[in-house]
Design a protein around this motif. Structure first.
Motif, PDB file in Angstrom:
ATOM      1  N   VAL A 123      -5.007   9.299  -6.350  1.00  0.00           N
ATOM      2  CA  VAL A 123      -4.937   9.002  -7.778  1.00  0.00           C
ATOM      3  C   VAL A 123      -3.565   8.405  -8.053  1.00  0.00           C
ATOM      4  N   LEU A 124      -3.491   7.463  -9.018  1.00  0.00           N
ATOM      5  CA  LEU A 124      -2.232   6.804  -9.363  1.00  0.00           C
ATOM      6  C   LEU A 124      -2.091   6.760 -10.879  1.00  0.00           C
ATOM      7  N   ASP A 125      -0.825   6.716 -11.319  1.00  0.00           N
ATOM      8  CA  ASP A 125      -0.558   6.695 -12.761  1.00  0.00           C
ATOM      9  C   ASP A 125       0.621   5.766 -13.010  1.00  0.00           C
TER      10      ASP A 125
ATOM     11  N   PRO B  89      12.879   5.346  -2.164  1.00  0.00           N
ATOM     12  CA  PRO B  89      13.296   4.128  -1.457  1.00  0.00           C
ATOM     13  C   PRO B  89      12.154   3.410  -0.746  1.00  0.00           C
ATOM     14  N   ARG B  90      11.077   4.097  -0.473  1.00  0.00           N
ATOM     15  CA  ARG B  90       9.948   3.459   0.205  1.00  0.00           C
ATOM     16  C   ARG B  90       9.201   2.501  -0.725  1.00  0.00           C
ATOM     17  N   PHE B  91       9.273   2.744  -2.045  1.00  0.00           N
ATOM     18  CA  PHE B  91       8.450   1.987  -2.977  1.00  0.00           C
ATOM     19  C   PHE B  91       9.220   1.275  -4.087  1.00  0.00           C
ATOM     20  N   GLU B  92      10.543   1.472  -4.187  1.00  0.00           N
ATOM     21  CA  GLU B  92      11.285   0.939  -5.323  1.00  0.00           C
ATOM     22  C   GLU B  92      11.245  -0.582  -5.385  1.00  0.00           C
ATOM     23  N   CYS B  93      11.060  -1.233  -4.274  1.00  0.00           N
ATOM     24  CA  CYS B  93      10.963  -2.695  -4.250  1.00  0.00           C
ATOM     25  C   CYS B  93       9.532  -3.203  -4.202  1.00  0.00           C
ATOM     26  N   ASN B  94       8.564  -2.287  -4.245  1.00  0.00           N
ATOM     27  CA  ASN B  94       7.148  -2.662  -4.187  1.00  0.00           C
ATOM     28  C   ASN B  94       6.784  -3.436  -5.450  1.00  0.00           C
ATOM     29  N   PRO B  95       6.189  -4.617  -5.355  1.00  0.00           N
ATOM     30  CA  PRO B  95       5.846  -5.399  -6.555  1.00  0.00           C
ATOM     31  C   PRO B  95       4.911  -4.674  -7.503  1.00  0.00           C
ATOM     32  N   LEU B  96       4.146  -3.705  -6.997  1.00  0.00           N
ATOM     33  CA  LEU B  96       3.255  -2.938  -7.864  1.00  0.00           C
ATOM     34  C   LEU B  96       4.015  -1.888  -8.673  1.00  0.00           C
ATOM     35  N   VAL B  97       5.290  -1.652  -8.302  1.00  0.00           N
ATOM     36  CA  VAL B  97       6.119  -0.635  -8.960  1.00  0.00           C
ATOM     37  C   VAL B  97       7.117  -1.284  -9.912  1.00  0.00           C
ATOM     38  N   ALA B  98       7.674  -2.414  -9.497  1.00  0.00           N
ATOM     39  CA  ALA B  98       8.749  -3.052 -10.283  1.00  0.00           C
ATOM     40  C   ALA B  98       8.258  -3.498 -11.661  1.00  0.00           C
ATOM     41  N   GLY B  99       9.102  -3.391 -12.635  1.00  0.00           N
ATOM     42  CA  GLY B  99       8.808  -3.877 -13.978  1.00  0.00           C
ATOM     43  C   GLY B  99       8.094  -2.865 -14.838  1.00  0.00           C
ATOM     44  N   GLU B 100       7.979  -3.235 -16.123  1.00  0.00           N
ATOM     45  CA  GLU B 100       7.287  -2.377 -17.063  1.00  0.00           C
ATOM     46  C   GLU B 100       5.793  -2.315 -16.732  1.00  0.00           C
ATOM     47  N   GLY B 101       5.241  -1.134 -16.899  1.00  0.00           N
ATOM     48  CA  GLY B 101       3.815  -0.945 -16.653  1.00  0.00           C
ATOM     49  C   GLY B 101       3.437  -0.850 -15.192  1.00  0.00           C
TER      50      GLY B 101
ATOM     51  N   SER C  29       0.815  -1.210   0.000  1.00  0.00           N
ATOM     52  CA  SER C  29       0.000   0.000   0.000  1.00  0.00           C
ATOM     53  C   SER C  29       0.857   1.272   0.000  1.00  0.00           C
ATOM     54  N   PHE C  30       0.566   2.165  -0.943  1.00  0.00           N
ATOM     55  CA  PHE C  30       1.113   3.515  -0.887  1.00  0.00           C
ATOM     56  C   PHE C  30       0.433   4.307   0.240  1.00  0.00           C
ATOM     57  N   CYS C  31      -0.866   4.061   0.379  1.00  0.00           N
ATOM     58  CA  CYS C  31      -1.663   4.885   1.307  1.00  0.00           C
ATOM     59  C   CYS C  31      -1.267   4.674   2.759  1.00  0.00           C
ATOM     60  N   ALA C  32      -0.773   3.481   3.106  1.00  0.00           N
ATOM     61  CA  ALA C  32      -0.332   3.261   4.480  1.00  0.00           C
ATOM     62  C   ALA C  32       0.784   4.223   4.843  1.00  0.00           C
ATOM     63  N   HIS C  33       1.625   4.546   3.863  1.00  0.00           N
ATOM     64  CA  HIS C  33       2.673   5.540   4.100  1.00  0.00           C
ATOM     65  C   HIS C  33       2.077   6.939   4.160  1.00  0.00           C
ATOM     66  N   ALA C  34       1.031   7.152   3.381  1.00  0.00           N
ATOM     67  CA  ALA C  34       0.409   8.481   3.370  1.00  0.00           C
ATOM     68  C   ALA C  34      -0.186   8.840   4.722  1.00  0.00           C
ATOM     69  N   LEU C  35      -0.614   7.815   5.491  1.00  0.00           N
ATOM     70  CA  LEU C  35      -1.177   8.099   6.811  1.00  0.00           C
ATOM     71  C   LEU C  35      -0.171   8.781   7.728  1.00  0.00           C
ATOM     72  N   LEU C  36       1.119   8.572   7.425  1.00  0.00           N
ATOM     73  CA  LEU C  36       2.156   9.148   8.284  1.00  0.00           C
ATOM     74  C   LEU C  36       2.445  10.599   7.936  1.00  0.00           C
ATOM     75  N   GLN C  37       1.822  11.096   6.864  1.00  0.00           N
ATOM     76  CA  GLN C  37       2.047  12.471   6.443  1.00  0.00           C
ATOM     77  C   GLN C  37       0.882  13.344   6.927  1.00  0.00           C
ATOM     78  N   GLU C  38       1.188  14.518   7.356  1.00  0.00           N
ATOM     79  CA  GLU C  38       0.170  15.414   7.918  1.00  0.00           C
ATOM     80  C   GLU C  38      -0.879  15.806   6.879  1.00  0.00           C
ATOM     81  N   ASP C  39      -0.435  16.101   5.659  1.00  0.00           N
ATOM     82  CA  ASP C  39      -1.361  16.592   4.632  1.00  0.00           C
ATOM     83  C   ASP C  39      -1.428  15.670   3.428  1.00  0.00           C
ATOM     84  N   GLY C  40      -1.208  14.395   3.623  1.00  0.00           N
ATOM     85  CA  GLY C  40      -1.217  13.480   2.497  1.00  0.00           C
ATOM     86  C   GLY C  40       0.176  13.367   1.875  1.00  0.00           C
TER      87      GLY C  40
END
Length: 511
Positions: free
Chosen positions: A131-133, A96-108, A75-86
């Motif tokens: 929103v995500l892209d 570094p928080r997401f570079e190994c995330n399986p949803l990030v790795a690889g093409e597409g 989850s990206f959003c679990a990290h967002a909870l730690l931010q005051e304004d998103g």
């Protein structure tokens, strides 16, 4: 913001989230519209309303994702909870928080993320609108897109609050309906007639027993129609009592005759008590009507029997007194003794007459049943030529009943008789002061003779009257008796328990 700096702990946050009752509910158009608009305004293929549960992220609404939940470790959003304004992530592969995330790795894989916190009124972070892209967006969001995401995040929370308010209202309505149903079941099972009114006294509820007893159609006695059910002679009195309770908030209690379904009027006890809110304002009145016709008849029968027995006892006193008088004529040598006995019997008869049950016809005109009233009646024979009593009674009065009447009558008859023969009442100038005093748990009566023959000391012999007085006070009333033979006359003090003069009332209070 680090976890240590969070203004909440995870247990409280999860409790706040679950209080909304939103998890695992079906999709709703209001939330779907928000994510579609967020995706279009932010030019993003994916948009979600994301709530962070224990071990998972669950999507109330989503577009472009195709699932309702995913594991929390991706989850990206679990990290967002730690931010005051998103949070905004322009390129996830460089973070570094997401570079190994399986949803990030690889093409597409996911590259861009922008989320705004969904925060409760108490400050708990429940999830995000995000929103995500799949493409990197170094520029992030435009000012308009940022503002739109903020506004839509607030709309998500508004929908959550509205949804919770509606749910709580429905639960409250259901609880009220259940409570009202339970009340009606209880009220309908009671033998009494039960009724309720608004604060202004408008009757709007009667239980089944009321309609069973009166036989009137349901609703016909709402408002002020109930008063027509009373006997015509009781209607104004009942109205006056009810208006007084409405004006003052005092408890309502009255006996009246209520018309039964067969047209017969039966005595009924009506009672009502107000229900108040925290401000002390009356919110409702609840009352009952209890049929007491049989009880009234039973009491009337007991009263009649008691009056009859008491009348027979009165006649016995008269018969005994007459027998003594006849015997004295046959035995002149016992005339003095007979007169003394007759006087004592007559004193007992006066005590009995004072406290015995009376009908309206036989009720004596000597006032209420109090000690002073009784003593004043007892001392009437000792008045001066002008009709003024020579025995003056002062001090505290007391309630008086038949259990004490005999003993008190014998005591003061003996004192008055002896005073008339030998003491203060044997001279024209003499008088007696009888002072009564309430001393907490004791009641003290002090008899003081004045103006009689001077005394030279304590009498050498105690007569029958003195023994009778001691028996009355110490044996019957449980008190103490003290005599002082002063030069100016006798002073007698009877120290009684405060309950001795009205034992029935004391027993009722104790009970």
């Amino acid at each position: 913001m680090t976890a240590a700096a969070l203004p909440w702990n995870e247990a409280d946050r999860l409790s706040a989230l679950r209080a909304y009752g939103i998890l695992d509910t079906e999709p709703e158009q209001a939330f779907d519209d928000i994510v579609h608009l967020a995706g279009r305004i932010c030019d993003a293929p994916i948009a979600v309303v994301n709530l962070i549960d224990d071990g998972r992220q669950w999507f109330k609404a989503e577009t472009g994702l195709g699932v309702r939940e995913t594991p929390l470790d991706t989850s990206f959003c679990a990290h967002a909870l730690l931010q005051e304004d998103g949070m905004v992530v322009p390129d996830a592969t460089q973070d570094p928080r997401f570079e190994c995330n399986p949803l990030v790795a690889g093409e597409g894989g996911l590259r861009f993320y922008a989320g705004r916190l969904l925060k409760s009124a108490d400050g708990y972070a429940l999830g995000t609108l995000c929103v995500l892209d799949t493409r990197v967006r170094p520029e992030g969001l435009t000012p308009l897109q940022t503002e739109t995401l903020d506004v839509l995040a607030r709309q998500v929370m508004a929908q959550l609050e509205l949804r919770r308010a509606i749910r709580e209202r429905e639960e409250g309505v259901q609880a009220l309906a259940s409570s009202e149903g339970q009340f009606r079941a209880i009220a309908d099972s009671m033998p009494q007639m039960v009724w309720s009114t608004r604060p202004d006294g408008f009757h709007d509820y009667y239980n089944a027993r009321w309609y069973e007893f009166t036989g009137v159609p349901a609703g016909s006695t709402d408002g002020e129609g109930w008063n027509d059910m009373f006997h015509p002679d009781d209607q104004e009195r009942a109205w006056a009592a009810w208006r007084h309770s409405l004006d003052t908030g005092d408890l309502y209690e009255i006996e009246y005759r209520l018309r039964r379904h067969d047209g017969v009027y039966r005595w009924t006890l009506g009672r009502a008590t107000p229900i108040r809110n925290e401000q002390g304002e009356i919110t409702r009145w609840f009352g009952t009507c209890t049929d007491i016709e049989d009880l009234k008849r039973s009491e009337a029968g007991k009263d009649l029997l008691s009056q009859e027995l008491s009348h027979r006892i009165k006649n016995i006193f008269a018969v005994v007194s007459a027998l003594i008088a006849l015997s004295a004529r046959e035995h002149p040598e016992a005339r003095s003794f007979a007169a003394s006995v007759r006087n004592r019997i007559n004193a007992l008869a006066r005590a009995h007459e004072f406290v015995r049950p009376h009908s309206e016809v036989s009720q004596p005109l000597i006032g209420d049943t109090t000690l002073h009233t009784f003593l004043a009646s007892l001392f009437k024979p000792y008045a001066d030529d002008a009709g003024r009593s020579r025995v003056v009674i002062e001090g505290d009065d007391a309630t008086f009943d038949d259990q004490a009447a005999t003993s008190v009558a014998l005591l003061f008859h003996e004192l008055a008789t002896n005073a008339a023969k030998y003491g203060a009442l044997s001279t024209v100038e003499g008088s007696v002061l009888l002072r009564t005093r309430n001393a907490g748990d004791r009641f003290i009566l002090t008899w003081t003779e004045r103006g009689g023959p001077a005394l030279t000391g304590t009498p050498s012999r105690q007569g029958f009257g003195s023994a009778l007085s001691a028996l009355s006070v110490e044996g019957q009333l449980g008190g103490r008796l003290e005599r002082r033979w002063e030069t100016g006359g006798l002073i007698l003090e009877a120290d009684l328990p405060a309950t001795a003069l009205s034992r029935r009332r004391a027993a009722l209070k104790k009970g």
